[in-house]
Motif scaffolding. Sequence first.
Motif, mmCIF file in Angstrom:
data_model
loop_
_atom_site.group_PDB
_atom_site.id
_atom_site.type_symbol
_atom_site.label_atom_id
_atom_site.label_comp_id
_atom_site.label_asym_id
_atom_site.label_seq_id
_atom_site.Cartn_x
_atom_site.Cartn_y
_atom_site.Cartn_z
ATOM 1 N N CYS A 109 86.668 -73.817 -65.907
ATOM 2 C CA CYS A 109 86.221 -74.300 -64.600
ATOM 3 C C CYS A 109 84.890 -75.036 -64.721
ATOM 4 O O CYS A 109 84.695 -76.091 -64.113
ATOM 5 N N ALA A 148 84.622 -63.380 -57.531
ATOM 6 C CA ALA A 148 85.635 -64.223 -56.889
ATOM 7 C C ALA A 148 86.993 -64.059 -57.564
ATOM 8 O O ALA A 148 88.033 -64.001 -56.898
ATOM 9 N N ILE A 153 90.414 -64.867 -55.025
ATOM 10 C CA ILE A 153 90.161 -66.177 -54.426
ATOM 11 C C ILE A 153 90.925 -67.239 -55.210
ATOM 12 O O ILE A 153 90.946 -67.206 -56.449
ATOM 13 N N ALA A 156 91.550 -72.931 -57.013
ATOM 14 C CA ALA A 156 91.060 -74.215 -56.481
ATOM 15 C C ALA A 156 89.679 -74.079 -55.839
ATOM 16 O O ALA A 156 88.952 -75.072 -55.704
ATOM 17 N N ASP A 157 89.307 -72.836 -55.450
ATOM 18 C CA ASP A 157 88.005 -72.620 -54.817
ATOM 19 C C ASP A 157 86.924 -72.188 -55.809
ATOM 20 O O ASP A 157 85.754 -72.039 -55.426
ATOM 21 N N ALA A 160 83.696 -74.325 -55.996
ATOM 22 C CA ALA A 160 82.754 -74.102 -54.895
ATOM 23 C C ALA A 160 81.916 -72.851 -55.144
ATOM 24 O O ALA A 160 80.717 -72.819 -54.843
ATOM 25 N N VAL A 161 82.554 -71.810 -55.724
ATOM 26 C CA VAL A 161 81.817 -70.581 -56.042
ATOM 27 C C VAL A 161 80.715 -70.885 -57.046
ATOM 28 O O VAL A 161 79.548 -70.480 -56.869
ATOM 29 N N PRO A 212 81.023 -79.414 -52.265
ATOM 30 C CA PRO A 212 81.851 -78.645 -51.317
ATOM 31 C C PRO A 212 81.042 -78.158 -50.119
ATOM 32 O O PRO A 212 79.956 -77.580 -50.279
ATOM 33 N N ALA A 214 81.662 -75.679 -48.240
ATOM 34 C CA ALA A 214 81.535 -74.219 -48.287
ATOM 35 C C ALA A 214 80.376 -73.795 -49.177
ATOM 36 O O ALA A 214 79.690 -72.796 -48.908
ATOM 37 N N ALA A 215 80.130 -74.563 -50.240
ATOM 38 C CA ALA A 215 79.039 -74.229 -51.154
ATOM 39 C C ALA A 215 77.680 -74.497 -50.510
ATOM 40 O O ALA A 215 76.749 -73.699 -50.645
ATOM 41 N N ASP A 241 79.559 -66.561 -43.884
ATOM 42 C CA ASP A 241 80.763 -66.944 -44.620
ATOM 43 C C ASP A 241 80.984 -66.056 -45.849
ATOM 44 O O ASP A 241 80.032 -65.519 -46.429
ATOM 45 N N LEU A 243 81.813 -66.817 -48.921
ATOM 46 C CA LEU A 243 81.175 -67.283 -50.150
ATOM 47 C C LEU A 243 79.692 -66.923 -50.160
ATOM 48 O O LEU A 243 79.141 -66.542 -51.196
#
Length: 424
Positions: A109, A148, A153, A156-157, A160-161, A212, A214-215, A241, A243
Amino acid sequence: MQLTDVPGESPHFVRSVTEMGDTRDVIASEDIYASNGTKLLAKGARIDSKQFEKLTRYKLSAPLDQVLSSDRAVDAAMLAIEFDRILEHDATYRQLLSRAGDPRQLKHCTANLRLHSTIELRLTVMMDKHTEMFEHTLRTAIIAFACAQRMGIPAADFPAVLMAALCHDFGEMHTDPRILDQSHQVTAEERRFVHVHPVTGYVLLKDLPGFPAAASKAVLQHHERLDGSGYPHALHGEQIDRLARIVAAADVTETVLRRLDMQRLEMLYRINKPRYDGDVLAILRDLLQTQAGQPVDTGPVADPSARLNHLSDLLQAWFDLRSMLEQRASADAPGSPLAFLFKRMASVRSLVLQAGFNPDDMTSMLAWIQDDPEVLAELRSMLDEMDWLLADLANEIERRSPELNGLSQAALKGLMQHLRPEIH
């Protein structure tokens, strides 16, 4: 804390960038202008400490990290190498990642992350000029990634983590390093700059192409706490959230793991259960359980009598203040600006009771545990963690002081003296 409260380009970050240019090539990737249109440096100019005064004399038309590039930048490939270095030398992190799932996923990743040049520059400055922060960031990212994975999770996410954890302290590079020094006693005014750093980081990241959403939101919220005691916006529960909850727990876990104090880590999880996501804490407990049973060399344990008496004095000071506050209509009602204070102090008293102590006679149990080093060590961990909890409450009172509905600082003085005794 509003986005409009965020300061402009920080001289502390500019100093770090320009000083980095003394030991590696830092180049203007485009012309650098002041906000009034004055051209300060041409594209291709080499940046070093000689340019510090020029770059801080004017307000810049664009953030400095968007108009510079560096050689030997921290890119995705270098991050993968840095993660491998940590995993090779630290058994705790190797076992953490192995228990979470396929440990190869972290490297895969990371190697495929698409880092904006602004992020690469900031990570490079962090590695070069803020080495402890860089190490903390990498280890926090490993913990967050492992958590995560175990939470299921979607893969694909995962980017962002990683991005949230790697960038969560970007805003701190705008803070005066003296304030962040552990030996420095932070004033109320200085603490404002600490509390703004999640907002600063969010503003730096939220509009970067490909970053992202979310990040960036997790960066903004990583100091929020489920019970509303966090900052910058004192959010509660589901307002935070998922995350951000992962990064928050990973952040504080890394800080304690750095001291190899597993007993203190378990105490942190127990005492702070209302503040962090219970599912995340349960997962971290499980991932770290192979280490938790290992003995910790605590060294000689000091007599805790004085600290217990201080805690007793604090609770008495709260009792006196509460009696005065309860004379005000609905002071502890949910909508009252003072409700948080009633809730936090009730939590402190509850924790003392859960530890097996009578809040009205804190030294009553010491006689039968004095000869038990293991119990005394656990008590020390509880008191250490309680110190952090009380200091956080003192900080929260200062943050909320404008909301306290006319309550004078004199009325709070006795309580504050016990929450933060070292400055009185």
